[in-house]
Motif scaffolding. Sequence first.
Motif, PDB file in Angstrom:
ATOM      1  N   UNK A   1      53.309  49.521  42.440  1.00 50.10           N
ATOM      2  CA  UNK A   1      53.802  49.591  41.060  1.00 50.10           C
ATOM      3  C   UNK A   1      53.690  48.233  40.369  1.00 50.10           C
ATOM      4  N   UNK A   2      53.950  47.156  41.114  1.00 47.92           N
ATOM      5  CA  UNK A   2      53.842  45.817  40.530  1.00 47.92           C
ATOM      6  C   UNK A   2      52.380  45.481  40.218  1.00 47.92           C
ATOM      7  N   UNK A   3      51.491  45.734  41.178  1.00 49.19           N
ATOM      8  CA  UNK A   3      50.074  45.410  40.988  1.00 49.19           C
ATOM      9  C   UNK A   3      49.479  46.223  39.837  1.00 49.19           C
ATOM     10  N   UNK A   4      49.877  47.464  39.715  1.00 48.04           N
ATOM     11  CA  UNK A   4      49.343  48.346  38.676  1.00 48.04           C
ATOM     12  C   UNK A   4      49.552  47.758  37.282  1.00 48.04           C
ATOM     13  N   UNK A   5      50.643  47.038  37.090  1.00 45.58           N
ATOM     14  CA  UNK A   5      50.955  46.501  35.771  1.00 45.58           C
ATOM     15  C   UNK A   5      50.625  45.009  35.626  1.00 45.58           C
ATOM     16  N   UNK A   6      49.909  44.443  36.602  1.00 40.51           N
ATOM     17  CA  UNK A   6      49.490  43.051  36.457  1.00 40.51           C
ATOM     18  C   UNK A   6      48.469  42.905  35.321  1.00 40.51           C
ATOM     19  N   UNK A   7      48.426  41.771  34.653  1.00 34.88           N
ATOM     20  CA  UNK A   7      47.335  41.514  33.702  1.00 34.88           C
ATOM     21  C   UNK A   7      45.989  41.548  34.421  1.00 34.88           C
ATOM     22  N   UNK A   8      44.933  41.919  33.717  1.00 27.49           N
ATOM     23  CA  UNK A   8      43.635  42.178  34.325  1.00 27.49           C
ATOM     24  C   UNK A   8      43.090  40.976  35.080  1.00 27.49           C
ATOM     25  N   UNK A   9      43.376  39.754  34.631  1.00 29.16           N
ATOM     26  CA  UNK A   9      42.790  38.577  35.268  1.00 29.16           C
ATOM     27  C   UNK A   9      43.283  38.368  36.706  1.00 29.16           C
ATOM     28  N   UNK A  10      44.396  39.000  37.071  1.00 25.16           N
ATOM     29  CA  UNK A  10      44.891  38.886  38.450  1.00 25.16           C
ATOM     30  C   UNK A  10      44.278  39.942  39.368  1.00 25.16           C
ATOM     31  N   UNK A  11      43.615  40.912  38.779  1.00 26.02           N
ATOM     32  CA  UNK A  11      42.975  41.972  39.551  1.00 26.02           C
ATOM     33  C   UNK A  11      41.473  41.764  39.659  1.00 26.02           C
ATOM     34  N   UNK A  12      40.872  41.287  38.579  1.00 24.75           N
ATOM     35  CA  UNK A  12      39.410  41.159  38.568  1.00 24.75           C
ATOM     36  C   UNK A  12      39.002  39.747  38.185  1.00 24.75           C
ATOM     37  N   UNK A  13      38.147  39.171  39.025  1.00 21.55           N
ATOM     38  CA  UNK A  13      37.555  37.864  38.746  1.00 21.55           C
ATOM     39  C   UNK A  13      36.055  37.989  39.001  1.00 21.55           C
ATOM     40  N   UNK A  14      35.218  37.501  38.093  1.00 20.85           N
ATOM     41  CA  UNK A  14      33.771  37.686  38.269  1.00 20.85           C
ATOM     42  C   UNK A  14      33.196  36.941  39.471  1.00 20.85           C
ATOM     43  N   UNK A  15      33.929  35.954  39.993  1.00 18.51           N
ATOM     44  CA  UNK A  15      33.423  35.170  41.124  1.00 18.51           C
ATOM     45  C   UNK A  15      34.080  35.546  42.450  1.00 18.51           C
ATOM     46  N   UNK A  16      35.388  35.818  42.421  1.00 25.05           N
ATOM     47  CA  UNK A  16      36.129  36.095  43.650  1.00 25.05           C
ATOM     48  C   UNK A  16      36.883  37.421  43.514  1.00 25.05           C
ATOM     49  N   UNK A  17      36.788  38.265  44.532  1.00 22.22           N
ATOM     50  CA  UNK A  17      37.600  39.481  44.547  1.00 22.22           C
ATOM     51  C   UNK A  17      39.040  39.129  44.916  1.00 22.22           C
ATOM     52  N   UNK A  18      39.958  39.997  44.569  1.00 21.67           N
ATOM     53  CA  UNK A  18      41.377  39.866  44.938  1.00 21.67           C
ATOM     54  C   UNK A  18      41.958  38.495  44.568  1.00 21.67           C
ATOM     55  N   UNK A  19      41.832  38.087  43.323  1.00 17.18           N
ATOM     56  CA  UNK A  19      42.261  36.732  42.947  1.00 17.18           C
ATOM     57  C   UNK A  19      43.734  36.467  43.210  1.00 17.18           C
ATOM     58  N   UNK A  20      44.601  37.463  43.020  1.00 22.27           N
ATOM     59  CA  UNK A  20      46.030  37.182  43.195  1.00 22.27           C
ATOM     60  C   UNK A  20      46.380  37.016  44.664  1.00 22.27           C
ATOM     61  N   UNK A  21      45.703  37.722  45.549  1.00 19.33           N
ATOM     62  CA  UNK A  21      45.961  37.573  46.981  1.00 19.33           C
ATOM     63  C   UNK A  21      45.491  36.200  47.461  1.00 19.33           C
ATOM     64  N   UNK A  22      44.350  35.757  46.970  1.00 18.93           N
ATOM     65  CA  UNK A  22      43.858  34.424  47.331  1.00 18.93           C
ATOM     66  C   UNK A  22      44.810  33.337  46.832  1.00 18.93           C
ATOM     67  N   UNK A  23      45.289  33.510  45.598  1.00 20.79           N
ATOM     68  CA  UNK A  23      46.190  32.504  45.030  1.00 20.79           C
ATOM     69  C   UNK A  23      47.530  32.464  45.756  1.00 20.79           C
ATOM     70  N   UNK A  24      48.014  33.635  46.163  1.00 18.96           N
ATOM     71  CA  UNK A  24      49.342  33.715  46.782  1.00 18.96           C
ATOM     72  C   UNK A  24      49.373  33.107  48.176  1.00 18.96           C
ATOM     73  N   UNK A  25      48.242  33.184  48.909  1.00 20.52           N
ATOM     74  CA  UNK A  25      48.277  32.785  50.319  1.00 20.52           C
ATOM     75  C   UNK A  25      47.263  31.694  50.666  1.00 20.52           C
ATOM     76  N   UNK A  26      46.768  30.978  49.667  1.00 21.05           N
ATOM     77  CA  UNK A  26      45.737  29.986  49.955  1.00 21.05           C
ATOM     78  C   UNK A  26      46.245  28.862  50.859  1.00 21.05           C
ATOM     79  N   UNK A  27      47.538  28.534  50.792  1.00 21.66           N
ATOM     80  CA  UNK A  27      48.070  27.466  51.637  1.00 21.66           C
ATOM     81  C   UNK A  27      48.258  27.919  53.079  1.00 21.66           C
TER      82      UNK A  27
END
Length: 593
Positions: free
Chosen positions: A477-503
Amino acid sequence: MKWFLIFVTDNYRLNTKPDIQHIIRNELNFPNAYTTVGEHACGFYSIAATEPEYNIYLDDEIGIIGDIEIHNITELVGKLPDVQENNWAPEIIVKALYRKYGIQGVKYIAGEFSFVLMDFKEKATFLIRDHLGVKTLFWTKSSMGYFIASDLFLLKKYFDFSRIDYGYFQDFLDSGGFLDTSKTPYYHVFRVPAASIICLKGVMETNLRYWDLREVPEPVRYKDPYNYIEKFREIFEQAVSRRVSKSKRNAVLLSGGLDSSSIFVTAKKIQDIELKPFSAVFDRFQHCDEHELIEELLRKHKTSGSYVKMDNYLHFKGFPYNIPFSYEPAVSSLTFEFSYLLIQQASQEGFTNVLSGFAGDHLLTGSVYSIRDLLRKWNVKRAIQALTNHSIYTNTSALANLKKYVIHADVTADFYNRQSHHYRQFSRKVNHIRDYYKKEIYLQLQGTRTRIFLDRVIGAMFGCSVKHPFLDRQLIEFVYHLPVEYIYDPLFSKPILRAAFHEDLIPQIVNNVNKTTHVQFTCKSIRENWEYISKLIENTFVVEELCLISKEKWIDQLAKWRNGLEVTNNFYILLAIEAWMRNYYKKLESQYA
């Protein structure tokens, strides 16, 4: 893992109750289930489980029996002041919700469940399945009454297994191989669809839908973009935490990809649990292997894993009779060996609570259709960049892609045959969704039903409970309502997952843009085992009995598959149906032998 069988009637009593443990032993070769058998006001119940824990509540007015996991008990108790603090069993929570809100009270539950609620006073029986269909539930009716079960094989004694509904297979094909309607392959045997309640009262049988992702209210919007990442991480951590076990040893099916790695690093931080990753690796098939990524991630988190070398376990050896029989076809059964061997290894080492990264792709990958959403928001530069990158990566025409994904955008056509009623049904549904990336998520989630073979067949064979943190209702439900830029990136898939766990992850995983595939291994499997597969050319069920494809097209598709050429989108669905039909008739013959 729980299995249950319930008999409900107004005026009939069975002289003997079925031995559910015997049925499970015969079907799954699983010998050690705990069982309990009893009576309720309108019949009997029988439950088996890998642990001596059962969801049963019976009094003079209400009966609740099934498989119930509730993830938001604390939240629900706040709505239910009558529930005593020391008695928060799931069935007690369900009873309190029913007394306060009626049967629609189940919509407040966040969890995974399939259960039966019997209102003895109103003479009504409700069959209830969770929002995303993680648990399964089936039923049939005879002259004696209603038989309700967690799995189709538990009902086999109460319907004619020798008669199958050929119309089901056309539906299965048209649905893309993930059918979640009331239909099953058998006459007069029905499924409870996800997020549904079947009400049985007298001669009336009604289907109520209690949840739909399209109708979920939008959460609070954040001004600071980083807050979205923090909130996503918080909800994801909760999703993982809800699915680990403190009483059982936990396995993570770790591939070295972004999804399973994020689950591993999240679970690793949870205290007082035993956790071990299990991974499939290759020596000869280097293009398929992620051993180095896995090892580096484990070194960072000071963990050792268990590896299964897959080189000698080619797919399709003995095909199709090598596939464990399930009572419905499943596309994922075609390459079941990966999951089978990993879960077998986990079980042998005593790790029976298994975490999987399944559905991460469905939920977070995004779609090129998002270009249309970017243009609608006047983000023209990013939209052009996305269209260009996609055209270069796929070696396709930018003009053709502009027409397909922007001018004549039709997301539903990527999932369903335009001539099918499924296409018309889901086209109507997604027409009410404004954003194209949300349409994609909504349709992708229909495909998560394919994991049932992993959960209810392979997991069950080894007494393992397979859990999928990405199939968490609150996360979705949270992901469904995310702004599009957190779901789709022309260079990297799954941008929000990468950002959340990059460390927590290693750079090679965070920055990896090419998803590892098993094409090399699959091609080798096909060539080595063509002697088995080639037998599908003659006396073919999908051609001669079901009439789903012509013989000429079937032979052409098999030949292309054999030579590593591109096949049609529905080829693997047809192959799964053919494999299932052959196993079904083998099962039928053994039954009468």
